[in-house]
Design a protein around this motif. Structure first.
Motif, mmCIF file in Angstrom:
data_model
loop_
_atom_site.group_PDB
_atom_site.id
_atom_site.type_symbol
_atom_site.label_atom_id
_atom_site.label_comp_id
_atom_site.label_asym_id
_atom_site.label_seq_id
_atom_site.Cartn_x
_atom_site.Cartn_y
_atom_site.Cartn_z
ATOM 1 N N ASN A 140 0.835 -1.191 0.000
ATOM 2 C CA ASN A 140 0.000 0.000 0.000
ATOM 3 C C ASN A 140 0.872 1.243 0.000
ATOM 4 N N SER A 141 0.378 2.323 -0.589
ATOM 5 C CA SER A 141 1.137 3.567 -0.682
ATOM 6 C C SER A 141 0.301 4.706 -0.150
ATOM 7 N N SER A 142 0.953 5.595 0.628
ATOM 8 C CA SER A 142 0.291 6.812 1.100
ATOM 9 C C SER A 142 1.263 7.965 0.985
ATOM 10 N N ASN A 145 2.953 11.668 2.094
ATOM 11 C CA ASN A 145 3.232 12.558 3.207
ATOM 12 C C ASN A 145 2.697 13.940 2.838
ATOM 13 N N TRP A 164 5.237 6.503 1.062
ATOM 14 C CA TRP A 164 5.376 5.565 2.171
ATOM 15 C C TRP A 164 4.697 4.269 1.733
ATOM 16 N N LEU A 165 5.483 3.221 1.576
ATOM 17 C CA LEU A 165 4.961 1.957 1.057
ATOM 18 C C LEU A 165 4.913 0.912 2.165
ATOM 19 N N GLU A 166 3.747 0.318 2.333
ATOM 20 C CA GLU A 166 3.609 -0.764 3.311
ATOM 21 C C GLU A 166 3.806 -2.094 2.602
ATOM 22 N N ASN A 185 10.779 1.647 8.269
ATOM 23 C CA ASN A 185 10.231 1.887 9.610
ATOM 24 C C ASN A 185 10.908 3.085 10.275
ATOM 25 N N LYS A 186 11.119 4.145 9.450
ATOM 26 C CA LYS A 186 11.678 5.434 9.876
ATOM 27 C C LYS A 186 13.163 5.381 10.246
ATOM 28 N N ASP A 211 6.271 -3.800 7.098
ATOM 29 C CA ASP A 211 7.339 -2.791 7.065
ATOM 30 C C ASP A 211 6.870 -1.582 6.265
ATOM 31 N N ILE A 212 7.287 -0.393 6.696
ATOM 32 C CA ILE A 212 6.978 0.839 5.976
ATOM 33 C C ILE A 212 8.267 1.362 5.346
ATOM 34 N N ARG A 221 10.160 4.220 3.146
ATOM 35 C CA ARG A 221 10.094 5.606 2.672
ATOM 36 C C ARG A 221 10.856 5.727 1.366
#
Length: 320
Positions: free
Chosen positions: A2-4, A6, A14-16, A54-55, A68-69, A71
């Motif tokens: 998934n993508s969202s 910022n 941000w890809l899950e 994950n930042k 995992d996220i 960036r």
């Protein structure tokens, strides 16, 4: 996956990570996702911390996990997207009518000759890109191995990352038995012959990759078994025990019996002679694959029929 976006920077993504990309190395994931971006630039983005998981910073060898996220920084992709690739109608038809087997985990395709398995090196698109476009609902499609552009026959395509991982392990070991049909120039005198000579990828000659026999190369092993002898050619089974680039073609040429219509490793005079008799493509066909099902462990065997144009040519030859 998934993508969202910022809100403070709409270009940052941000890809899950979903099941389709879990267990994949970070660098391979980025290379696939950022099509058209040079690999050197991708590695630099990770090294500088512009790509994060994950930042936090992550190494290119990090294996992604579900949830995992990742960036992705603002980056321009110059290459055409997969959706914009125009698939040749002949290739689309061939793919839809050449599936030998399919289940939830993988596809066995009788690959037609004349098509690369993937785009690159001057080729706009190949088998895998065409399949992805034909089946947009299929989230994961990856080649489990390769066949040369002019080679036809059994090609494995994974529909799940977990299945692809199993296939890679099978191919790295001795879990897959491969048998090819090849027509060699001249009379192959021995019933069986095992070739064990190392192969080295040579520097490109005239823009083409060449493979040579060299003690500096990697070990390679091919078993040739004579099937039918003709006046000036021999039909053989070739069973590669290793999976080196152009292995069967180079080993056959090393024996002094190059594959008919092999423009790269064959002999011009022989190729011209057979071309006048209708042999216009490399006579190499991946006839059979044998392996255990990646999920159930059940022994499987798949046979791809020899293309009709090659069958007709053989019918014109007179066996000894």
């Amino acid at each position: 996956m998934n993508s969202s976006e910022n809100k403070s920077n709409p270009q940052v993504q941000w890809l899950e990570i979903s099941e389709a990309n879990s267990e994949q190395r970070l660098d391979n994931f980025l290379i696939s996702y950022l099509k058209g971006v040079p690999k050197t630039r991708i590695y630099r983005l990770v090294r500088k911390g512009e790509v994060r998981v994950n930042k936090g910073r992550a190494d290119v060898s990090y294996k992604l996990a579900i949830g995992d996220i990742v960036r992705i920084p603002p980056i321009r992709v110059a290459e055409k997207s997969e959706e914009s690739i125009i698939i040749q109608p002949t290739l689309r038809f061939s793919l839809e009518n050449h599936i030998l087997f399919e289940d939830e985990g993988f596809i066995v395709l009788n690959k037609p000759a004349g098509f690369a398995v993937h785009g690159g090196s001057g080729v706009n698109s190949g088998i895998i890109e065409a399949l992805r476009q034909i089946r947009p609902q299929q989230k994961f499609l990856e080649l489990a191995h390769r066949l040369d552009k002019e080679t036809s026959g059994c090609l494995l395509i994974a529909k799940k990352r977990a299945v692809l991982k199993v296939f890679h392990e099978l191919f790295r070991g001795d879990g897959v038995n491969k048998t090819y049909l090849a027509l060699l120039a001249g009379q192959f005198k021995r019933k069986k012959q095992l070739v064990e000579v190392p192969l080295l990828k040579n520097t490109q000659q005239g823009g083409e990759r060449m493979v040579i026999v060299s003690q500096a190369g990697k070990s390679a092993e091919t078993l040739f078994t004579r099937l039918t002898q003709f006046q000036d050619a021999t039909l053989v089974h070739a069973a590669p025990k290793t999976g080196r680039t152009h292995q069967i073609r180079v080993h056959a040429a090393w024996l002094g019996h190059p594959i008919i219509a092999d423009d790269r490793y064959g002999e011009n005079a022989i190729n011209k002679l057979f071309k006048n008799r209708g042999y216009k493509r490399l006579f190499l066909h991946a006839e059979q694959l044998q392996f255990a099902h990646p999920v159930t462990g059940q022994p499987l065997s798949f046979i791809a029929p020899l293309p009709e144009e090659l069958q007709l040519l053989l019918q014109n030859e007179k066996p000894l």
